[in-house]
Design a protein around this motif. Structure first.
Motif, PDB file in Angstrom:
ATOM      1  N   ASP A  85      -6.558  -1.725   6.139  1.00  0.00           N
ATOM      2  CA  ASP A  85      -6.961  -2.364   5.516  1.00  0.00           C
ATOM      3  C   ASP A  85      -7.939  -1.928   4.539  1.00  0.00           C
ATOM      4  N   VAL A  86      -8.301  -0.463   4.698  1.00  0.00           N
ATOM      5  CA  VAL A  86      -9.453  -0.359   3.677  1.00  0.00           C
ATOM      6  C   VAL A  86      -9.321  -0.727   1.887  1.00  0.00           C
ATOM      7  N   THR A  87     -10.407  -1.502   1.635  1.00  0.00           N
ATOM      8  CA  THR A  87     -10.258  -1.905   0.333  1.00  0.00           C
ATOM      9  C   THR A  87     -11.380  -2.292  -0.642  1.00  0.00           C
ATOM     10  N   ALA A  88     -11.073  -1.720  -1.794  1.00  0.00           N
ATOM     11  CA  ALA A  88     -12.232  -1.426  -2.882  1.00  0.00           C
ATOM     12  C   ALA A  88     -12.466  -2.710  -3.475  1.00  0.00           C
ATOM     13  N   ARG A  89     -12.947  -3.465  -3.136  1.00  0.00           N
ATOM     14  CA  ARG A  89     -13.208  -4.868  -2.838  1.00  0.00           C
ATOM     15  C   ARG A  89     -13.563  -5.410  -4.846  1.00  0.00           C
ATOM     16  N   ASP A  90     -14.393  -4.568  -5.300  1.00  0.00           N
ATOM     17  CA  ASP A  90     -14.854  -4.623  -7.006  1.00  0.00           C
ATOM     18  C   ASP A  90     -13.893  -5.060  -7.468  1.00  0.00           C
ATOM     19  N   LEU A  91     -12.856  -3.586  -7.205  1.00  0.00           N
ATOM     20  CA  LEU A  91     -11.720  -3.132  -8.140  1.00  0.00           C
ATOM     21  C   LEU A  91     -10.998  -4.370  -7.599  1.00  0.00           C
ATOM     22  N   ALA A 104      -7.525  -1.960  -5.796  1.00  0.00           N
ATOM     23  CA  ALA A 104      -8.052  -0.914  -4.757  1.00  0.00           C
ATOM     24  C   ALA A 104      -7.705  -0.987  -2.988  1.00  0.00           C
ATOM     25  N   LYS A 105      -6.075  -1.214  -3.117  1.00  0.00           N
ATOM     26  CA  LYS A 105      -5.551  -1.218  -2.120  1.00  0.00           C
ATOM     27  C   LYS A 105      -4.545   0.446  -1.507  1.00  0.00           C
ATOM     28  N   GLY A 106      -5.011   1.046  -3.144  1.00  0.00           N
ATOM     29  CA  GLY A 106      -3.985   2.397  -3.091  1.00  0.00           C
ATOM     30  C   GLY A 106      -4.891   3.706  -2.934  1.00  0.00           C
ATOM     31  N   PHE A 107      -5.774   3.676  -2.399  1.00  0.00           N
ATOM     32  CA  PHE A 107      -6.825   4.586  -2.419  1.00  0.00           C
ATOM     33  C   PHE A 107      -6.219   5.704  -1.170  1.00  0.00           C
ATOM     34  N   ASP A 108      -6.190   7.390  -1.281  1.00  0.00           N
ATOM     35  CA  ASP A 108      -5.974   7.810  -0.729  1.00  0.00           C
ATOM     36  C   ASP A 108      -7.576   7.753   1.276  1.00  0.00           C
ATOM     37  N   THR A 109      -6.458   7.926   1.648  1.00  0.00           N
ATOM     38  CA  THR A 109      -7.529   7.839   3.149  1.00  0.00           C
ATOM     39  C   THR A 109      -7.980   6.139   3.499  1.00  0.00           C
ATOM     40  N   ASN A 164      -9.613   9.300  13.235  1.00  0.00           N
ATOM     41  CA  ASN A 164     -10.847  10.468  13.704  1.00  0.00           C
ATOM     42  C   ASN A 164     -10.900  11.179  12.033  1.00  0.00           C
ATOM     43  N   ALA A 165      -9.471  10.872  11.670  1.00  0.00           N
ATOM     44  CA  ALA A 165      -9.854  11.174  10.028  1.00  0.00           C
ATOM     45  C   ALA A 165     -11.099  10.709   9.520  1.00  0.00           C
ATOM     46  N   GLU A 166     -11.077  11.614   8.344  1.00  0.00           N
ATOM     47  CA  GLU A 166     -12.914  10.565   6.692  1.00  0.00           C
ATOM     48  C   GLU A 166     -12.087   9.335   6.364  1.00  0.00           C
ATOM     49  N   ILE A 167     -12.238   8.413   6.478  1.00  0.00           N
ATOM     50  CA  ILE A 167     -11.867   7.494   5.334  1.00  0.00           C
ATOM     51  C   ILE A 167     -12.979   7.950   3.739  1.00  0.00           C
ATOM     52  N   LYS A 168     -12.372   8.703   2.428  1.00  0.00           N
ATOM     53  CA  LYS A 168     -13.242   8.777   1.929  1.00  0.00           C
ATOM     54  C   LYS A 168     -13.558   7.510   0.443  1.00  0.00           C
ATOM     55  N   LEU A 169     -14.832   7.410   0.261  1.00  0.00           N
ATOM     56  CA  LEU A 169     -15.396   6.360  -0.705  1.00  0.00           C
ATOM     57  C   LEU A 169     -14.819   7.312  -1.764  1.00  0.00           C
ATOM     58  N   PRO A 170     -13.781   6.495  -3.161  1.00  0.00           N
ATOM     59  CA  PRO A 170     -13.836   7.014  -4.497  1.00  0.00           C
ATOM     60  C   PRO A 170     -15.411   6.346  -4.729  1.00  0.00           C
ATOM     61  N   ALA A 171     -15.651   7.362  -6.358  1.00  0.00           N
ATOM     62  CA  ALA A 171     -16.175   7.077  -6.955  1.00  0.00           C
ATOM     63  C   ALA A 171     -16.518   6.292  -7.551  1.00  0.00           C
ATOM     64  N   LYS A 231       0.369  -1.437  -0.156  1.00  0.00           N
ATOM     65  CA  LYS A 231      -0.111  -0.183  -0.380  1.00  0.00           C
ATOM     66  C   LYS A 231       0.817   1.348   0.286  1.00  0.00           C
ATOM     67  N   PRO A 232       0.260   2.408  -0.528  1.00  0.00           N
ATOM     68  CA  PRO A 232       1.273   3.618  -0.777  1.00  0.00           C
ATOM     69  C   PRO A 232       1.208   4.081   0.814  1.00  0.00           C
ATOM     70  N   ASN A 233       2.088   4.947   1.056  1.00  0.00           N
ATOM     71  CA  ASN A 233       1.858   5.577   2.036  1.00  0.00           C
ATOM     72  C   ASN A 233       0.819   7.098   1.868  1.00  0.00           C
ATOM     73  N   THR A 234       0.728   6.680   0.790  1.00  0.00           N
ATOM     74  CA  THR A 234       0.172   8.312   0.826  1.00  0.00           C
ATOM     75  C   THR A 234      -1.739   7.841   1.033  1.00  0.00           C
ATOM     76  N   ALA A 235      -1.872   6.504   1.450  1.00  0.00           N
ATOM     77  CA  ALA A 235      -3.229   6.094   1.861  1.00  0.00           C
ATOM     78  C   ALA A 235      -3.142   6.051   3.173  1.00  0.00           C
ATOM     79  N   VAL A 236      -1.973   6.586   4.347  1.00  0.00           N
ATOM     80  CA  VAL A 236      -1.554   6.238   6.089  1.00  0.00           C
ATOM     81  C   VAL A 236      -2.732   8.252   6.132  1.00  0.00           C
ATOM     82  N   ILE A 237      -3.808   7.564   7.441  1.00  0.00           N
ATOM     83  CA  ILE A 237      -4.818   9.422   7.866  1.00  0.00           C
ATOM     84  C   ILE A 237      -4.235   8.409   8.918  1.00  0.00           C
ATOM     85  N   GLY A 238      -5.128   9.104  10.314  1.00  0.00           N
ATOM     86  CA  GLY A 238      -4.748   8.752  11.765  1.00  0.00           C
ATOM     87  C   GLY A 238      -6.230   8.717  11.947  1.00  0.00           C
TER      88      GLY A 238
END
Length: 256
Positions: free
Chosen positions: A142-148, A158-163, A96-103, A87-94
């Motif tokens: 480890d948030v994952t876009a399962r369909d992708l 699937a594993k690499g989106f920001d947040t 109470n930060a918001e996980i952003k669901l990609p379109a 996973k890229p380190n650009t995916a890291v948030i702390g």
């Protein structure tokens, strides 16, 4: 020691977290928090500061299908060797930060996990001395876009989106990960409930296997795998991952 990174009234700082239960205090660390920390003398009630991701890992190595029941729920065989991905380190948030669901995805799942923080690092580390290479432990999602993940045939998008890699709330340097409870709740409803003793490939074996492929650097993070019970997330929900003895990592869910 519990080491955290915080936003305090004068800016950002590393801090040791002291206390128990709801009575927690952030004690500011003066210099390198992961070597031989010294303290400035400043301290704040934890409620008066904001917890951030404990650090930015050089790289994040994930392990797939490392609980038998999770492999089964996904319709997969148990891998003979640890199944690695990055996973890229650009995916890291702390916390109470918001996980952003990609379109681009119609199904984004949570995956609560115990995370290993590398200390010394190195290459070709035998399992017999793997513990000496560990700085501490934290919690990951480890948030994952399962369909992708299914449509792409490999897992980078699937594993690499920001947040998509919440980490925290801190790093615990004195912790025995061999048999502790791991639980994920969504809006207060328990979805995952397992124990780390059920890992198919234990932490020493993971370190040996990964370091036979790539050099582990200080503050690299190893995601040890998720138990059964993964489910899709929706905007407006809150997901919390708790590891017994480490604390709880909570994040809201929203849209990009």
């Amino acid at each position: 020691m519990r080491i955290a990174r915080i936003a305090q009234p004068d800016g950002l700082a590393f801090a040791a977290i002291e206390g128990d239960g709801d009575d927690l205090t952030a004690v500011e660390i003066a210099e390198d928090p992961f070597a031989n920390p010294t303290f400035t003398g400043r301290r704040w009630p934890l409620a008066d500061v904001r917890l951030l991701a404990p650090f930015l890992p050089p790289k994040i190595i994930g392990i797939g299908r490392n609980y038998a029941e999770h492999a089964a729920e996904m319709g997969n065989e148990i891998p003979a060797e640890p199944l690695m991905f990055l996973k890229p380190n650009t995916a890291v948030i702390g916390p109470n930060a918001e996980i952003k669901l990609p379109a681009a995805s119609g199904r984004v799942d949570f995956e609560g996990e115990l995370a290993v923080v590398v200390g010394v690092g190195g290459r070709d580390i035998p399992a017999s001395r793997a513990r000496q290479s560990v700085l501490g432990y934290t919690i990951a999602n480890d948030v994952t876009a399962r369909d992708l993940q299914k449509s792409d045939g490999q897992w980078t998008r699937a594993k690499g989106f920001d947040t998509f890699c919440p980490l925290g709330p801190w790093v615990e340097t004195e912790f025995d990960p061999s048999d502790v409870a791991i639980r994920t709740e969504v809006d207060g409803v328990v979805k995952q409930d397992s124990r780390t003793s059920l890992l198919l490939h234990g932490i020493p074996e993971l370190i040996e296997h990964i370091s036979s492929v790539m050099t582990l650097r200080p503050l690299d993070v190893i995601l040890t795998g998720t138990p059964a019970g993964v489910c899709p997330l929706s905007a407006g929900q809150t997901v919390s991952v708790t590891v017994e003895g480490l604390g709880t990592l909570t994040n809201a869910v929203g849209h990009r």
